[in-house]
Structures are given as structure tokens and as C-alpha cells.
Motif scaffolding. Sequence first.
Motif, mmCIF file in Angstrom:
data_model
loop_
_atom_site.group_PDB
_atom_site.id
_atom_site.type_symbol
_atom_site.label_atom_id
_atom_site.label_comp_id
_atom_site.label_asym_id
_atom_site.label_seq_id
_atom_site.Cartn_x
_atom_site.Cartn_y
_atom_site.Cartn_z
ATOM 1 N N ILE A 7 -27.419 59.718 24.884
ATOM 2 C CA ILE A 7 -28.055 58.940 23.830
ATOM 3 C C ILE A 7 -26.908 58.419 22.983
ATOM 4 C CG2 ILE A 7 -29.706 58.942 21.933
ATOM 5 C CD1 ILE A 7 -31.110 61.314 23.274
ATOM 6 N N VAL A 8 -26.635 57.127 23.121
ATOM 7 C CA VAL A 8 -25.367 56.561 22.669
ATOM 8 C C VAL A 8 -25.607 55.553 21.559
ATOM 9 C CG1 VAL A 8 -23.302 55.319 23.426
ATOM 10 C CG2 VAL A 8 -24.477 56.864 25.004
ATOM 11 N N SER A 9 -24.760 55.620 20.522
ATOM 12 C CA SER A 9 -24.878 54.683 19.408
ATOM 13 C C SER A 9 -23.700 53.723 19.398
ATOM 14 C CB SER A 9 -24.925 55.440 18.077
ATOM 15 O OG SER A 9 -23.700 56.119 17.851
ATOM 16 N N ALA A 10 -23.946 52.519 18.908
ATOM 17 C CA ALA A 10 -22.902 51.508 18.749
ATOM 18 C C ALA A 10 -23.381 50.499 17.724
ATOM 19 C CB ALA A 10 -22.592 50.817 20.072
ATOM 20 N N GLU A 11 -22.422 49.860 17.055
ATOM 21 C CA GLU A 11 -22.761 48.804 16.111
ATOM 22 C C GLU A 11 -22.646 47.460 16.811
ATOM 23 O OE1 GLU A 11 -20.681 46.832 12.317
ATOM 24 O OE2 GLU A 11 -21.188 48.959 12.029
ATOM 25 N N ASP B 266 -23.155 43.441 16.034
ATOM 26 C CA ASP B 266 -23.385 42.399 15.037
ATOM 27 C C ASP B 266 -23.917 42.981 13.734
ATOM 28 O OD1 ASP B 266 -22.579 40.575 16.917
ATOM 29 O OD2 ASP B 266 -24.611 40.005 17.519
ATOM 30 N N GLY B 267 -23.321 44.114 13.344
ATOM 31 C CA GLY B 267 -23.681 44.736 12.078
ATOM 32 C C GLY B 267 -24.923 45.587 12.109
ATOM 33 N N VAL B 268 -25.552 45.715 13.278
ATOM 34 C CA VAL B 268 -26.771 46.519 13.398
ATOM 35 C C VAL B 268 -26.460 47.780 14.201
ATOM 36 C CG1 VAL B 268 -29.144 46.579 14.253
ATOM 37 C CG2 VAL B 268 -28.204 44.457 13.307
ATOM 38 N N ASP B 269 -26.862 48.931 13.690
ATOM 39 C CA ASP B 269 -26.682 50.186 14.419
ATOM 40 C C ASP B 269 -27.715 50.259 15.539
ATOM 41 O OD1 ASP B 269 -24.596 51.095 12.843
ATOM 42 O OD2 ASP B 269 -25.951 51.964 11.358
ATOM 43 N N MET B 270 -27.215 50.338 16.782
ATOM 44 C CA MET B 270 -28.082 50.346 17.959
ATOM 45 C C MET B 270 -27.955 51.679 18.686
ATOM 46 S SD MET B 270 -29.397 47.293 17.875
ATOM 47 C CE MET B 270 -30.089 47.102 19.508
ATOM 48 N N VAL B 271 -28.994 52.012 19.424
ATOM 49 C CA VAL B 271 -29.010 53.226 20.242
ATOM 50 C C VAL B 271 -29.439 52.843 21.655
ATOM 51 C CG1 VAL B 271 -30.118 55.459 20.647
ATOM 52 C CG2 VAL B 271 -29.467 54.788 18.334
ATOM 53 N N THR B 272 -28.720 53.372 22.649
ATOM 54 C CA THR B 272 -29.132 53.230 24.039
ATOM 55 C C THR B 272 -29.369 54.625 24.612
ATOM 56 O OG1 THR B 272 -27.906 51.174 24.370
ATOM 57 C CG2 THR B 272 -28.483 52.421 26.338
ATOM 58 N N VAL B 273 -30.580 54.833 25.119
ATOM 59 C CA VAL B 273 -30.943 56.119 25.723
ATOM 60 C C VAL B 273 -30.839 55.947 27.232
ATOM 61 C CG1 VAL B 273 -32.689 57.916 25.914
ATOM 62 C CG2 VAL B 273 -32.509 56.571 23.802
ATOM 63 N N VAL B 274 -30.057 56.808 27.855
ATOM 64 C CA VAL B 274 -29.638 56.632 29.248
ATOM 65 C C VAL B 274 -30.097 57.817 30.080
ATOM 66 C CG1 VAL B 274 -27.611 56.544 30.737
ATOM 67 C CG2 VAL B 274 -27.648 55.230 28.626
ATOM 68 N N GLU C 143 -32.379 52.431 31.248
ATOM 69 C CA GLU C 143 -31.840 52.528 29.893
ATOM 70 C C GLU C 143 -32.822 51.900 28.908
ATOM 71 O OE1 GLU C 143 -28.923 51.949 33.066
ATOM 72 O OE2 GLU C 143 -29.745 50.235 31.958
ATOM 73 N N PHE C 144 -32.909 52.495 27.734
ATOM 74 C CA PHE C 144 -33.741 51.975 26.653
ATOM 75 C C PHE C 144 -32.837 51.704 25.456
ATOM 76 C CE2 PHE C 144 -36.387 54.892 29.149
ATOM 77 C CZ PHE C 144 -37.454 54.070 29.487
ATOM 78 N N THR C 145 -32.794 50.458 24.991
ATOM 79 C CA THR C 145 -31.908 50.080 23.894
ATOM 80 C C THR C 145 -32.746 49.568 22.728
ATOM 81 O OG1 THR C 145 -30.165 49.477 25.453
ATOM 82 C CG2 THR C 145 -29.973 48.607 23.223
ATOM 83 N N MET C 146 -32.420 50.044 21.516
ATOM 84 C CA MET C 146 -33.225 49.700 20.339
ATOM 85 C C MET C 146 -32.382 49.895 19.080
ATOM 86 S SD MET C 146 -35.303 53.223 20.670
ATOM 87 C CE MET C 146 -34.750 53.272 22.383
ATOM 88 N N PRO C 147 -32.789 49.327 17.951
ATOM 89 C CA PRO C 147 -32.127 49.631 16.683
ATOM 90 C C PRO C 147 -32.269 51.114 16.351
ATOM 91 C CG PRO C 147 -33.487 47.649 16.476
ATOM 92 C CD PRO C 147 -33.829 48.281 17.797
ATOM 93 N N GLN C 148 -31.244 51.650 15.704
ATOM 94 C CA GLN C 148 -31.241 53.093 15.430
ATOM 95 C C GLN C 148 -32.391 53.482 14.514
ATOM 96 O OE1 GLN C 148 -27.443 54.989 15.127
ATOM 97 N NE2 GLN C 148 -28.119 56.340 13.480
ATOM 98 N N ASP C 149 -32.739 52.622 13.565
ATOM 99 C CA ASP C 149 -33.857 52.980 12.681
ATOM 100 C C ASP C 149 -35.177 53.002 13.436
ATOM 101 O OD1 ASP C 149 -34.041 50.247 13.060
ATOM 102 O OD2 ASP C 149 -34.174 49.736 10.931
ATOM 103 N N ALA C 150 -35.303 52.137 14.453
ATOM 104 C CA ALA C 150 -36.516 52.163 15.284
ATOM 105 C C ALA C 150 -36.556 53.437 16.113
ATOM 106 C CB ALA C 150 -36.561 50.935 16.190
ATOM 107 N N TYR C 151 -35.373 53.891 16.555
ATOM 108 C CA TYR C 151 -35.326 55.132 17.323
ATOM 109 C C TYR C 151 -35.739 56.314 16.453
ATOM 110 C CZ TYR C 151 -33.671 58.643 20.647
ATOM 111 O OH TYR C 151 -33.609 59.691 21.528
#
Length: 473
Positions: free
Chosen positions: A96-100, A102-110, A437-445
Motif C-alpha cells: 500500500i504505497v503513497s506518493a505525491e 501534482d500536489g495531491v497525496d495518492m495511494v496505490t493498493v497493490v 492495482e487500485f489508485t486513489m487520493p489518500q483522503d478517499a482511501y
Amino acid sequence: MDDQPGKIRCDACPVLCYIREGMLGACDRYANRGGVLTRVDPHVLLDRTSSRGGEMVPFLPTSQDWDGRILREPRTFVTAIGAGTTYPDYKPAPFIVSAEVDGVDMVTVVTEGIFSYCGLKVKIDTDRHLGDERAAVRVDGEQVGHVTTAEYGSQMLSLGGVRHLTGGSKKEGRVTCETMLSLANGHPVEAVVDGGASIVIAAGKAPVINGHVEERMRVGCGSATIGMFARQWLGLVDEVVVVDDHITGVLSEHQAGKFLGVRDTGIKMKGHRSTPGRYFKVAHPGTGWGGTDLTDPLSILKPFDPREAWPGLRMLMVSTTGEHYTYYELDETLTPVEKNLPPALQLSVERIRENCEPALCSVLFMAGAGGSLRAGVTENPVRLTQSVKQTSTRVTAGGAPCYVWPGGGITYMVDVTTLPANAFGSVPTPALVAPIEFTMPQDAYAAMGGHMDQIRPVKDVVAGQGKVWIKTQ
């Protein structure tokens, strides 16, 4: 766990293998290395593939202008290939990986999903008759699927599915699983259709039908071919018949011919007349002219009407790929006599061929991810489904874009040629193992009740590459 002396037990899938030191489990994906359960295949990062000169599938490159999509992933994308599974399903996904971005904190669940509910949709570009609709498709004598409804210029197969994987004999399940795995990973498979053809299928390659390599798919049906090329035949020939198993076209009767002032020729066709210049069922399906069983195209003609036909009438008969063609002139008894094809007409036949696209096999992997693997993403699995339907969460497979079907669950399809090589695996339950893989904004996660304490920054995942990935107990 040492339930058997000298062995460790793998919990990556329902088989629960006991593995001796130095040996592999039944899936060939996990091994016993020094008493530690070890993932054999490396976890795939797309930047590493690129640095080694490997083939890549474009995946929302950040160098491109925004194309209207909600999500944009970073240059380093953590795929599920080699990541491992969540079995038993309540465990968080392996990565479960986080990255920024374009200024948005994103999460990809793998995770790698274990799919008993999966199949392949196979499109084979050919007019040749492969078999009747619903005819069984067999590999090594076992039914692995069936022929389904044909599409424009292509024959379609539906392979795999839970009934063949688990609902038949052990051999049927094993052969079905092996067939699907080979096709998903781009390897050729030879199949036989009951009452029909033998086919060699490989994704992205030309089909081989009864030992014949198919070079091109048809330019269109017989009627469409008349419409496209009628003007190019004007003045060179009096009549053209484009033979097609579905819709055979006749120039002089067709609206395209009428608009150009083509004279009535007195031609009489067998089959069922639909609209002017369009005929159904002129012959039976087969591997001859235009996907029919014809070897002699004159067999679909009745005697010409002497009130309209004339000696010397010029007639071209051609198939929808230009593979078959013959030129005739009517003699004094209004009987077609075969002649050499005039050079001017040769150009039109070549033009038909030129407009035929290369024949390929397309293989789409289709699976239902709406089941228990969602628990590896969130403790409230329905929230993931809802997020996908609301397009807040993007679904990918090995970094490749997926089509998600409407309706309940997360039923997705992906073109297997868009994934890195050998992205699919299997387990002997039997089932296929596929990356997702599921990718979404961290706040949505966080809002969906995701496993927030399992999030790792992408830089930490990248730093871990080069090591053997260990499946934690």
C-alpha cells in the motif's frame, strides 16, 4: 509454520503447500529459502523495466498535457506483478504505497488476485468459419470454452470461466487453467473446435487456421465492399459480385451501382435477397471464398436473364479480402467463361487487399474483483466497489488500463498485450493469479476505511528493490 518437520507452510493461496528447504510450492511462485517463505519472482516497478530497456505501456505520462482523467500516477508506478496475494483475504494488501502527484497525496493498493472467476475473450480476425456458435473449443481433448457470437470481420471465442475451472473433471480444470495462463502470458495455444477448425492462438499474432496463416481480415462485408469500390470499377467491368458468408454484394443491383448509372445485367443470385444488391446465405459457412464453403463461385449464380444480359458482359467475382478472385465474360449462350484478369481490374483487387488490416488474435483477460480481495484494501469492502463506480478509484492491471463493467462488483477486462511479459501466474486450485492495482487520493482511501497503518512511501518501496521479497506470516 512447521506443521511438518523440515518444511514450511505457504499461505499465499488456498492450496497451503508444505515446502521443503530449497524447493518451490505448486505454483512455482514461492520457495523455502533457509526456512523463510520467499517470493521467487521480483516485484515489478515500471521505472526499473524502462532502465533495462524493457517494453513499456504508456501509463498517463506526466509529460503529457492533462487529458481530462481524474488521476495521474507518478513516474514510478508500483505494479502488482510479483507483489504477492492477501490470502486469507482479511490481511492488508502486500503493498500500500503513497506518493505525491501534482500536489495531491495518492495511494496505490497493490495485490495479486487469485481468480477462480475469470476467463478470456478472444477475437480472431478472420472470415473463415471456425465452428458453429456455441460449439465447444477443446485443448488436449478437454473443453475449455466455446464459440460465441461473431463480430465484424472476426470470430469470437469465450474461454475459461469458473465452470470449466472447477465444475468439470480435474483434467478439465487443469487444462483450462494451463490454456488461460499460456494465452494470458502471450504464448501460443492450439485449440480445436467441435465440428470446425483447428486454430493456433497467440495474443498479438496472426491466427493459424487449419495450418494456414491468416494474413488479413476482411475490408468489410460484401455490401460494404461494393460501396467502397464501386466508383473504381466504373467503366472497367459491367458486374461485380463480392462473395461473403454474411452479406454478398452485387454491383448492378446495389444502391452504389444505381447512383453511378450501372446498367442492369440480368444476373440472378441464389440465396436470400435482403435489400437490392445484398444477399444472405448464398452458401454454407466454411474456409473458402469470403468465409463460405465455396471453391467455385459460379455455383451461387443462376442463369442470366436473356432480356437484360448480353454476350461479352464482363464480370468480376472477388472475396472480401481479395484472396480469391476470378474474371469472366459471357459467351453467346450467356454462360460465364473464365478469362485472364485485366491489369486495370488487378489494381482494384490489390486495393481491396491494401484496405484489409493485418489479421491478429486479441486476448482480453476478464475477472471479477468484487469478492474477497477487496478486504485487502479496506475493512469495509463495499466502499472500494462504490469508489470504483464513482471513478474516485482507478483500476489497473500491471500498470495497464482496465475497462470496468457497469453493474455490481468490480468486473474488469484488460488486453493482455498491454501488460509486461509473464505478468500472470496460476495456483493449482485451479485459478489464475493476476495483478491488480487500485489508485486513489489518500483522503478517499482514509474515508473508505483503508489500512492506513500499512501505507509505505514509494521511495521506501523503490529503495527495497534488489532484495528478495519475503511474504510475512
